[in-house]
Design an enzyme around this catalytic site. Structure first.
Site, PDB file in Angstrom:
ATOM      1  N   ASP A  66      44.657  55.691  35.972  1.00  0.00           N
ATOM      2  CA  ASP A  66      46.036  55.089  35.675  1.00  0.00           C
ATOM      3  C   ASP A  66      47.013  55.965  34.750  1.00  0.00           C
ATOM      4  O   ASP A  66      48.034  56.356  35.151  1.00  0.00           O
ATOM      5  CB  ASP A  66      46.049  53.645  35.349  1.00  0.00           C
ATOM      6  CG  ASP A  66      47.439  53.217  35.239  1.00  0.00           C
ATOM      7  OD1 ASP A  66      48.192  53.096  36.226  1.00  0.00           O
ATOM      8  OD2 ASP A  66      47.790  52.533  34.233  1.00  0.00           O
ATOM      9  N   GLU A 134      42.821  55.640  41.679  1.00  0.00           N
ATOM     10  CA  GLU A 134      43.012  55.865  40.268  1.00  0.00           C
ATOM     11  C   GLU A 134      41.607  56.059  39.482  1.00  0.00           C
ATOM     12  O   GLU A 134      41.745  57.161  38.612  1.00  0.00           O
ATOM     13  CB  GLU A 134      43.725  54.668  39.622  1.00  0.00           C
ATOM     14  CG  GLU A 134      44.937  54.166  39.854  1.00  0.00           C
ATOM     15  CD  GLU A 134      45.417  52.967  39.022  1.00  0.00           C
ATOM     16  OE1 GLU A 134      46.765  53.239  39.206  1.00  0.00           O
ATOM     17  OE2 GLU A 134      44.840  52.277  38.886  1.00  0.00           O
TER      18      GLU A 134
END
Length: 311
Positions: A66, A134
């Site tokens: 992320d 992610e």
């Protein structure tokens, strides 16, 4: 190029070459440490454990990915749109890294077919593909470094699946999305204008704070109230994906429901007090009851006396 040739030669002697080839088709290069990529595709419901008995899943890699994804996409957007304001760059990046987009990208490159999860688990959700994407970015970063990770995003993802000019013009109503989420989850959401000031060019700037169950969830600034609300809502949408924050929100929500119980309990002493007054009433009436009895007894005595006189 030379590295890939060496990796191909090594691959001939590996028993798990099919897995390497599978990742090569997605990445455009061969992994050094394939275990990291395999872990990136382990959903927490898979119940896979390490040799020491610890649960293995992609949550830590998702956290790392992320942050790396934000940095890489921010880098790409910054260089692509020269002269654009910070708000424009932030919004454009957010449209690329938002969960819906990442879900679609995961399906486009075939990650959805490689994720391991339990079909019996209720934790399987609509964000699973985006979360795995992610985590996959986090795995690339650990295995190959930032530059190779950025190269993958530019060449294999953005150039193939994302039109930067088109997505930058696309309007995303983060406030509506947040309100929709709040209604679905029965959460109280409020927007509060907390500050208004002038920038260095004397343009009015607004700052809005979003609160969920009374707790600060995000702040945003903009050159209009609407823009500041959108930016605040955008931050809040990201915040509600943080389980620690949501635990705090749920606790606050449960506290808000307690006043009705307190009010109900506060009525009970009043009822008890009124009930304790009944003995006083009985004591007050008691002398009257005794006086009546005395009168009856006196009357009986008088009657007996009269009968005696007649005799």
């Amino acid at each position: 190029m030379l590295r890939n040739q060496i990796d191909k030669i090594r691959l001939l002697f590996r028993k798990d070459r099919e897995s390497y080839l599978c990742f090569y088709r997605i990445l455009g290069f061969y992994p050094h440490n394939i275990q990291i990529y395999e872990q990136a595709l382990l959903h927490k419901s898979s119940a896979v454990r390490s040799e020491k008995g610890r649960p293995l899943n992609n949550e830590r890699l998702e956290f790392l990915g992320d942050a790396i994804l934000d940095a890489i996409v921010g880098d790409i957007v910054y260089k692509r749109f020269e002269g654009k304001r910070e708000g424009f760059l932030t919004n454009t990046r957010s449209k690329i890294v938002q969960r819906e987009t990442l879900n679609k990208l995961a399906v486009e490159i075939g990650l959805d077919k490689l994720i391991k999860y339990s079909t019996r688990s209720s934790s399987h959700n609509s964000y699973m593909y985006g979360n795995a994407f992610e985590a996959f970015i986090g795995a690339i970063y650990l295995d190959q470094g930032y530059e190779r990770c950025k190269q993958f995003m530019e060449q294999r993802i953005i150039n193939r699946y994302i039109d930067l000019d088109k997505i930058s013009r696309k309007e995303v109503n983060f406030k509506s999305k947040l309100i929709e989420w709040s209604q679905k989850n029965k959460m109280e959401v409020s927007f509060e204008l907390i500050e208004q000031f002038l920038d260095h060019d004397s343009n009015p700037v607004f700052q809005t704070e979003v609160r969920i169950e009374g707790l600060p969830a995000g702040t945003g600034t903009g050159y209009s109230k609407k823009e500041s609300q959108q930016n605040a809502a955008q931050m809040a949408i990201k915040k509600v994906k943080d389980q620690t924050f949501m635990d705090t929100v749920n606790e606050a929500k449960s506290q808000h429901s307690k006043p009705s119980e307190v009010e109900t309990e506060s009525v009970e002493p009043e009822l008890t007090e009124s009930e304790t007054m009944e003995p006083d009433t009985l004591e007050t009436e008691a002398p009257e009851a005794e006086t009546t009895a005395d009168k009856v007894e006196t009357t009986v005595n008088e009657v007996e006396a009269t009968e005696t006189e007649k005799e």
